[in-house]
Design a protein around this motif. Structure first.
Motif, PDB file in Angstrom:
ATOM      1  N   ARG A 567       0.836  -1.196   0.000  1.00  0.00           N
ATOM      2  CA  ARG A 567       0.000   0.000   0.000  1.00  0.00           C
ATOM      3  C   ARG A 567       0.873   1.248   0.000  1.00  0.00           C
ATOM      4  O   ARG A 567       1.887   1.315   0.690  1.00  0.00           O
ATOM      5  CB  ARG A 567      -0.893   0.050   1.246  1.00  0.00           C
ATOM      6  N   THR A 568       0.465   2.237  -0.762  1.00  0.00           N
ATOM      7  CA  THR A 568       1.096   3.551  -0.724  1.00  0.00           C
ATOM      8  C   THR A 568       0.050   4.565  -0.275  1.00  0.00           C
ATOM      9  O   THR A 568      -1.134   4.260  -0.169  1.00  0.00           O
ATOM     10  CB  THR A 568       1.648   3.935  -2.104  1.00  0.00           C
ATOM     11  N   GLY A 569       0.507   5.773  -0.012  1.00  0.00           N
ATOM     12  CA  GLY A 569      -0.420   6.833   0.358  1.00  0.00           C
ATOM     13  C   GLY A 569      -0.975   6.726   1.759  1.00  0.00           C
ATOM     14  O   GLY A 569      -1.984   7.364   2.078  1.00  0.00           O
ATOM     15  N   LEU A 570      -0.330   5.946   2.612  1.00  0.00           N
ATOM     16  CA  LEU A 570      -0.774   5.866   4.003  1.00  0.00           C
ATOM     17  C   LEU A 570      -0.258   7.076   4.777  1.00  0.00           C
ATOM     18  O   LEU A 570       0.701   7.741   4.380  1.00  0.00           O
ATOM     19  CB  LEU A 570      -0.262   4.582   4.651  1.00  0.00           C
ATOM     20  N   ALA A 571      -0.890   7.350   5.889  1.00  0.00           N
ATOM     21  CA  ALA A 571      -0.460   8.464   6.742  1.00  0.00           C
ATOM     22  C   ALA A 571      -0.775   8.135   8.196  1.00  0.00           C
ATOM     23  O   ALA A 571      -1.689   7.357   8.490  1.00  0.00           O
ATOM     24  CB  ALA A 571      -1.152   9.762   6.332  1.00  0.00           C
ATOM     25  N   GLY A 572       0.008   8.717   9.085  1.00  0.00           N
ATOM     26  CA  GLY A 572      -0.238   8.586  10.522  1.00  0.00           C
ATOM     27  C   GLY A 572      -0.842   9.871  11.055  1.00  0.00           C
ATOM     28  O   GLY A 572      -0.399  10.980  10.694  1.00  0.00           O
ATOM     29  N   TYR A 573      -1.850   9.733  11.925  1.00  0.00           N
ATOM     30  CA  TYR A 573      -2.551  10.893  12.479  1.00  0.00           C
ATOM     31  C   TYR A 573      -2.500  10.835  14.002  1.00  0.00           C
ATOM     32  O   TYR A 573      -2.890   9.824  14.605  1.00  0.00           O
ATOM     33  CB  TYR A 573      -4.010  10.904  12.017  1.00  0.00           C
ATOM     34  N   ALA A 574      -2.007  11.898  14.619  1.00  0.00           N
ATOM     35  CA  ALA A 574      -1.969  11.959  16.079  1.00  0.00           C
ATOM     36  C   ALA A 574      -3.389  12.093  16.621  1.00  0.00           C
ATOM     37  O   ALA A 574      -4.154  12.953  16.171  1.00  0.00           O
ATOM     38  CB  ALA A 574      -1.113  13.140  16.533  1.00  0.00           C
ATOM     39  N   ARG A 575      -3.749  11.250  17.589  1.00  0.00           N
ATOM     40  CA  ARG A 575      -5.110  11.223  18.115  1.00  0.00           C
ATOM     41  C   ARG A 575      -5.094  11.600  19.596  1.00  0.00           C
ATOM     42  O   ARG A 575      -4.433  10.952  20.410  1.00  0.00           O
ATOM     43  CB  ARG A 575      -5.718   9.838  17.954  1.00  0.00           C
ATOM     44  N   ALA A 576      -5.848  12.626  19.935  1.00  0.00           N
ATOM     45  CA  ALA A 576      -5.879  13.106  21.320  1.00  0.00           C
ATOM     46  C   ALA A 576      -6.386  12.032  22.272  1.00  0.00           C
ATOM     47  O   ALA A 576      -5.870  11.877  23.384  1.00  0.00           O
ATOM     48  CB  ALA A 576      -6.758  14.354  21.420  1.00  0.00           C
ATOM     49  N   GLU A 577      -7.418  11.265  21.839  1.00  0.00           N
ATOM     50  CA  GLU A 577      -7.989  10.246  22.725  1.00  0.00           C
ATOM     51  C   GLU A 577      -7.051   9.056  22.934  1.00  0.00           C
ATOM     52  O   GLU A 577      -7.299   8.191  23.776  1.00  0.00           O
ATOM     53  CB  GLU A 577      -9.324   9.747  22.167  1.00  0.00           C
ATOM     54  N   LEU A 578      -5.959   9.030  22.165  1.00  0.00           N
ATOM     55  CA  LEU A 578      -4.962   7.963  22.297  1.00  0.00           C
ATOM     56  C   LEU A 578      -3.636   8.522  22.804  1.00  0.00           C
ATOM     57  O   LEU A 578      -2.565   7.997  22.487  1.00  0.00           O
ATOM     58  CB  LEU A 578      -4.758   7.273  20.945  1.00  0.00           C
ATOM     59  N   ASP A 579      -3.717   9.595  23.609  1.00  0.00           N
ATOM     60  CA  ASP A 579      -2.520  10.238  24.158  1.00  0.00           C
ATOM     61  C   ASP A 579      -1.577  10.713  23.058  1.00  0.00           C
ATOM     62  O   ASP A 579      -0.361  10.711  23.235  1.00  0.00           O
ATOM     63  CB  ASP A 579      -1.783   9.296  25.109  1.00  0.00           C
ATOM     64  N   TRP A 580      -2.158  11.111  21.917  1.00  0.00           N
ATOM     65  CA  TRP A 580      -1.431  11.655  20.776  1.00  0.00           C
ATOM     66  C   TRP A 580      -0.527  10.628  20.087  1.00  0.00           C
ATOM     67  O   TRP A 580       0.389  11.000  19.355  1.00  0.00           O
ATOM     68  CB  TRP A 580      -0.619  12.897  21.175  1.00  0.00           C
ATOM     69  N   ASP A 581      -0.784   9.346  20.309  1.00  0.00           N
ATOM     70  CA  ASP A 581      -0.136   8.338  19.481  1.00  0.00           C
ATOM     71  C   ASP A 581      -0.739   8.409  18.072  1.00  0.00           C
ATOM     72  O   ASP A 581      -1.816   8.972  17.863  1.00  0.00           O
ATOM     73  CB  ASP A 581      -0.335   6.937  20.065  1.00  0.00           C
ATOM     74  N   TYR A 582      -0.057   7.820  17.107  1.00  0.00           N
ATOM     75  CA  TYR A 582      -0.431   7.956  15.705  1.00  0.00           C
ATOM     76  C   TYR A 582      -1.172   6.716  15.201  1.00  0.00           C
ATOM     77  O   TYR A 582      -0.682   5.594  15.339  1.00  0.00           O
ATOM     78  CB  TYR A 582       0.815   8.189  14.837  1.00  0.00           C
ATOM     79  N   GLU A 583      -2.359   6.950  14.643  1.00  0.00           N
ATOM     80  CA  GLU A 583      -3.080   5.874  13.979  1.00  0.00           C
ATOM     81  C   GLU A 583      -2.793   5.931  12.485  1.00  0.00           C
ATOM     82  O   GLU A 583      -2.538   6.998  11.921  1.00  0.00           O
ATOM     83  CB  GLU A 583      -4.585   5.978  14.213  1.00  0.00           C
ATOM     84  N   VAL A 584      -2.841   4.770  11.844  1.00  0.00           N
ATOM     85  CA  VAL A 584      -2.687   4.687  10.396  1.00  0.00           C
ATOM     86  C   VAL A 584      -4.038   4.315   9.811  1.00  0.00           C
ATOM     87  O   VAL A 584      -4.660   3.324  10.217  1.00  0.00           O
ATOM     88  CB  VAL A 584      -1.624   3.642  10.006  1.00  0.00           C
TER      89      VAL A 584
END
Length: 667
Positions: A567-584
């Motif tokens: 897969r290409t075009g993935l991104a990580g997003y910091a999530r406040a409800e996850l203590d600012w860890d990054y979801e993909v």
């Protein structure tokens, strides 16, 4: 054609060897121990002799050095069992072939295989060496009795066997130092080493510091009747400093000098067998002489070696930023000096298949194991259930990249068999869940297909018909030019047929305290950061309760990875409800995984270094270059945080995420 093939003797699995293959009227045949053997289901059975009338003379011998006699090689192979040899072996001179033949000759002359130890530099080399030894023995099963391991593995075996306070704590160097102390103070440890009859040491030039002390402590502890054969090449000594940082000049005598002081006989391998190309031979020989010429000033030596490598190359590879990886051969090596350069080039190639080879990447366990066992919660599995799962989940699944059924079964039986017909899953999980799982189940590169992009350091010991070598510009402030010269030489001598030399940009990369590579951008608060290091993605982020609300959500994410591992075009997003860890997330907005908190901590460290007050909210330009299995031991505390059935099975899919992601932080 050279292929890796399984060897059996009746129902007993012997091991795997590299053989020449040909097509015959009855099907494929493999050349092994001077005979053409019929191949059935990816294996040869040496319990059933083939037709003796089959001609064997038309095969080209598969290993370098076999095709023609080399007196220097023969002198090492046939030396007395108690001889102590320091063998200078330049690249391409058949060092590994000679080392394996040396062991085979010792066994043929009556030295018990179990009393021969071999110290290899990498775990990958351990597997190759054992296969090569097996291919040369009258009974290939003897290869399993030779103790072949890395120096760190030997050290831990000695420490855990004789030190009552042995523990996997502290740094690797601290563990080695404890082993040295054990050998010097514990008579039982000395008696144990006294049983050895031969010690073979590979890549001696790269054994430095406390590891060199350990080698010499072992040499001093063995019986006088124990021979030692040590292979080394000072022109390839590149491991006294890291890939990312300039090194300090190596101080003190090298291993060869310390062995000479102990009366070792000096021999040398000089005939090049790796290549027939006159230009490459000149690099392997004349340029090597320049690398070793201590009468020349280091700066002048570096300048001359670079000029000669460029002159003798087969062409200009151009600028790294313009390199077309799609035009390279699928088995080519594309080499850079530093990890940041590999990451940057990889991030530019889009969807073109390629593999990575550098430090810091996760160990890739092949995905067929997760495909079979992700929901298997029983403690045992028998052959019939294994076959049933195989035919449903593996056959026809291109993304799994599995071996033949019989080969896969022999592997799991080898490491976790309760009997010939039953595998103990807890034992299999224990072996696969280690930081260094059995290489039978692992792939040497990170990725599935295409050219290998890697650092020169990580490609030591590798070779390829075609090599693209990208050299950084000359740094007038370089404080260790000799080391950079040796790195350049190692990179150039990976080529068998064709060497192209290009230029990479000047590297301004740094690294965090956890060794994550990053680079400042041109605008304030911007830069690029490595994503995909070992530990960035764990079981909790893939099938954990914190990452996914329900087991159904996990199943959706796991199935998406299985159905589209590249897969290409993935991104990580910091999530406040996850203590600012990054979801993909994928393009449909479906959460696929959660990245480990170490990435968040490293980004905070980078933010402080560039004097901003926050880490980035998004990490774009991530990709997955394939699929792996992630396996947890039964006693791993992380299992408590997983959804079922992964909590009980311990097997799950993990994407091979990688990227040199751009970021921008704001105050």
């Amino acid at each position: 054609m050279q292929v890796e093939i399984a060897v059996t003797k009746g129902v007993r699995a012997i091991g795997r060897v590299n053989c020449s293959m040909r097509s015959a009227d009855e099907g494929e045949e493999a050349f092994y121990r001077g005979i053409w053997w019929p191949v059935r289901n990816g294996a040869i059975d040496i319990a059933i002799l083939p037709d003796p009338a089959k001609p064997a003379q038309d095969v080209q011998q598969p290993d370098e050095g076999q095709a023609r006699k080399d007196p220097a090689q023969e002198a090492v192979i046939h030396a007395e069992a108690d001889a102590r040899l320091a063998v200078a072996a330049g690249p391409g001179t058949g060092k590994t072939w000679v080392a394996c033949r040396r062991v085979s000759r010792l066994i043929a002359d009556g030295v018990p295989a179990s009393r021969i130890w071999m110290i290899s530099f990498t775990r990958t080399a351990v597997v190759e060496i054992r296969q090569r030894i097996a291919a040369t023995l009258e009974d290939p099963g003897d290869a399993a009795s030779v103790r072949i391991a890395t120096l760190d593995s030997h050290a831990w075996s000695l420490q855990s066997g004789f030190a009552t306070d042995a523990a996997l704590t502290g740094s690797f160097d601290e563990g080695i130092s404890r082993t040295v102390a054990t050998l010097k103070s514990d008579p039982d440890a000395a008696d144990y080493l006294g049983r050895l009859r031969h010690l073979v040491i590979d890549e001696g030039q790269d054994i430095v510091g406390v590891r060199q002390d350990l080698i010499l402590a072992m040499v001093d502890a063995v019986d006088d009747r124990c021979g030692v054969t040590a292979f080394m090449d000072d022109a390839q000594a590149i491991y006294d400093f890291t890939e990312e940082e300039r090194g300090k000049a190596m101080t003190g005598p090298n291993l060869g000098a310390r062995m000479r002081d102990r009366g070792f006989q000096e021999l040398a391998l000089s005939r090049v067998h790796r290549t027939d190309c006159p230009k490459l031979r000149a690099i392997f020989t004349a340029v090597r002489s320049d690398v070793l010429d201590t009468a020349m000033r280091p700066e002048r030596r570096a300048e001359r070696v670079r000029a000669e490598v460029v002159r003798l190359a087969h062409g200009d590879a151009g600028e790294a930023k313009d390199f077309d990886i799609g035009a390279a051969r699928d088995d080519a090596l594309v080499l850079f000096r530093r990890r940041a350069e590999v990451l940057e080039r990889s991030s530019w190639v889009g969807e073109i298949p390629h593999r990575l080879r550098m430090s810091g990447l996760p160990q890739r366990i092949r995905p067929w194991l997760a495909a079979l066992f992700w929901d298997w919660t029983a403690p045992l599995i028998g052959r019939s259930d294994f076959e049933a799962l195989w035919h449903v989940r593996i056959v026809g699944a291109a993304a799994i990249g599995a071996p033949q059924l019989d080969e896969a079964w022999s592997h799991v039986i080898e490491v976790a068999g309760q009997s010939a017909d039953t595998v103990e899953l807890g034992r299999l999980r224990e072996r696969l869940g280690r930081s260094a799982p059995p290489l039978l189940f692992c792939s040497p590169e990170y990725g599935d297909a295409g050219p290998v992009l890697g650092t020169i350091h990580a490609s030591k010991g590798r070779e390829a018909d075609e090599v693209h070598l990208f050299l950084p510009p000359v740094d007038p402030d370089e404080d260790a030019p000799d080391q950079e010269t040796r790195v350049m030489f190692v990179g150039a001598t990976r080529a068998r047929s064709k060497l192209l030399v290009g230029k990479s940009g000047r590297s301004f990369a740094g690294s965090t305290s956890s060794h994550r590579v990053w680079r400042r951008g041109r605008s304030k608060g911007s830069g690029r950061v490595e994503v995909g290091r070992a530990g960035d993605l764990d079981a909790v982020g893939l099938v954990g309760i914190r990452a996914f609300a329900t087991a159904d959500d996990v199943a959706i994410a796991q199935q998406r990875w299985l159905s589209q591992p590249h897969r290409t075009g993935l991104a990580g997003y910091a999530r406040a409800e996850l203590d600012w860890d990054y979801e993909v997330r994928d393009s449909d907005g479906v959460r696929l995984c959660l990245l480990n908190e170490q990435l968040r901590l490293d980004l905070w460290e980078i933010a402080k270094a560039i004097k901003t007050m926050r880490s980035p909210g998004m990490l774009p330009h991530l990709r997955s270059i394939g699929l792996a299995s992630l396996v947890l031991r039964s006693d791993d505390p992380k299992t408590a945080d997983l959804h079922e059935p992964w909590r009980s099975s311990g097997f799950l899919f993990a994407p091979m995420i990688t990227g040199f992601s751009s970021f921008r932080t704001l105050k």
